[in-house]
Motif scaffolding. Sequence first.
Motif, PDB file in Angstrom:
ATOM      1  N   MET A   1      31.876 -63.842 -38.991  1.00  0.00           N
ATOM      2  CA  MET A   1      33.186 -64.377 -39.341  1.00  0.00           C
ATOM      3  C   MET A   1      33.534 -65.487 -38.348  1.00  0.00           C
ATOM      4  O   MET A   1      33.524 -65.259 -37.132  1.00  0.00           O
ATOM      5  CB  MET A   1      34.238 -63.262 -39.268  1.00  0.00           C
ATOM      6  CG  MET A   1      35.657 -63.707 -39.547  1.00  0.00           C
ATOM      7  SD  MET A   1      36.845 -62.388 -39.106  1.00  0.00           S
ATOM      8  CE  MET A   1      36.120 -60.976 -39.926  1.00  0.00           C
ATOM      9  N   SER A   2      33.821 -66.665 -38.847  1.00  0.00           N
ATOM     10  CA  SER A   2      34.131 -67.789 -37.965  1.00  0.00           C
ATOM     11  C   SER A   2      35.518 -67.616 -37.359  1.00  0.00           C
ATOM     12  O   SER A   2      36.495 -67.374 -38.084  1.00  0.00           O
ATOM     13  CB  SER A   2      34.057 -69.107 -38.723  1.00  0.00           C
ATOM     14  OG  SER A   2      34.432 -70.183 -37.881  1.00  0.00           O
ATOM     15  N   LEU A   3      35.594 -67.751 -36.039  1.00  0.00           N
ATOM     16  CA  LEU A   3      36.889 -67.732 -35.354  1.00  0.00           C
ATOM     17  C   LEU A   3      37.385 -69.144 -35.075  1.00  0.00           C
ATOM     18  O   LEU A   3      38.563 -69.332 -34.753  1.00  0.00           O
ATOM     19  CB  LEU A   3      36.776 -66.953 -34.035  1.00  0.00           C
ATOM     20  CG  LEU A   3      36.449 -65.463 -34.156  1.00  0.00           C
ATOM     21  CD1 LEU A   3      36.405 -64.825 -32.767  1.00  0.00           C
ATOM     22  CD2 LEU A   3      37.466 -64.747 -35.034  1.00  0.00           C
ATOM     23  N   GLY A   4      36.501 -70.133 -35.164  1.00  0.00           N
ATOM     24  CA  GLY A   4      36.895 -71.507 -34.890  1.00  0.00           C
ATOM     25  C   GLY A   4      35.824 -72.226 -34.084  1.00  0.00           C
ATOM     26  O   GLY A   4      34.714 -71.716 -33.894  1.00  0.00           O
ATOM     27  N   LEU A   5      36.164 -73.405 -33.584  1.00  0.00           N
ATOM     28  CA  LEU A   5      35.234 -74.240 -32.832  1.00  0.00           C
ATOM     29  C   LEU A   5      35.573 -74.222 -31.348  1.00  0.00           C
ATOM     30  O   LEU A   5      36.745 -74.129 -30.969  1.00  0.00           O
ATOM     31  CB  LEU A   5      35.271 -75.681 -33.342  1.00  0.00           C
ATOM     32  CG  LEU A   5      34.996 -75.902 -34.830  1.00  0.00           C
ATOM     33  CD1 LEU A   5      35.096 -77.385 -35.155  1.00  0.00           C
ATOM     34  CD2 LEU A   5      33.632 -75.351 -35.221  1.00  0.00           C
TER      35      LEU A   5
END
Length: 230
Positions: free
Chosen positions: A173-177
């Motif tokens: 799950m992507s949390l951001g950059l």
Amino acid sequence: MSGREETDLPGGWEAAAAEYVLGLLSEDEAAAFEARLAQDRDLRQDVEAWEEYFATLTDPIAEVAPPPQVLRRTEAELFGRRSQPAWRQLLPYLLGAVTAAAIAWAVSFSGLLDTRDAPHLYADLETPSRGLVMLAHYAPDSGTFMVRRDAGAYPEDRSLEIWLIADEDSAPMSLGLVDREGLTEIPVPRAIARQIPGAAVAISEEPEGGSPTGQPTGPVLALGQMAPRG
């Protein structure tokens, strides 16, 4: 074609050769055709001629690179599932090491205790080959997930993306950059925060702006497990 034995296949052997190249014969018909093909040189030439002909039909079509997810599905259908990337193979060992403190954190966050008493969680994220040294940190009192880059250069024209993997059966799950400069700070919703104790965190290198597919597409540079510091 003259001089050949009759066949039950519609249109004779020459038509069967075209259908064989296109994959239109049934399993039984293909087996019978291949048995004939092994001993009939003229039939092999028919197959080669049809292959060359059908290949020319795609010449006017410009090449278009398929989206990565379509390419992966196609390769899986044609060639079987590819072996898992190394970081995926490491997950069972990494996630099997959930500490009692992380479990206690999860209990406290479930509402039985005040979340202000829950310990902060950390994961070391390092890539020695690139000199990257990062630290992931979740602060339950503020509900903020942070990544601090202590060493190593941010890749040019690329992005570093943060992924949370709750367990070995869960999709990343992507949390951001990761920010190019300074401390990365990402507010985390409560539903996601419940999955953080003992979860794995990965950093992947992606096209600028992040993964185009919603899943890691570039190399995974670092992998660590979120747990309290002793």
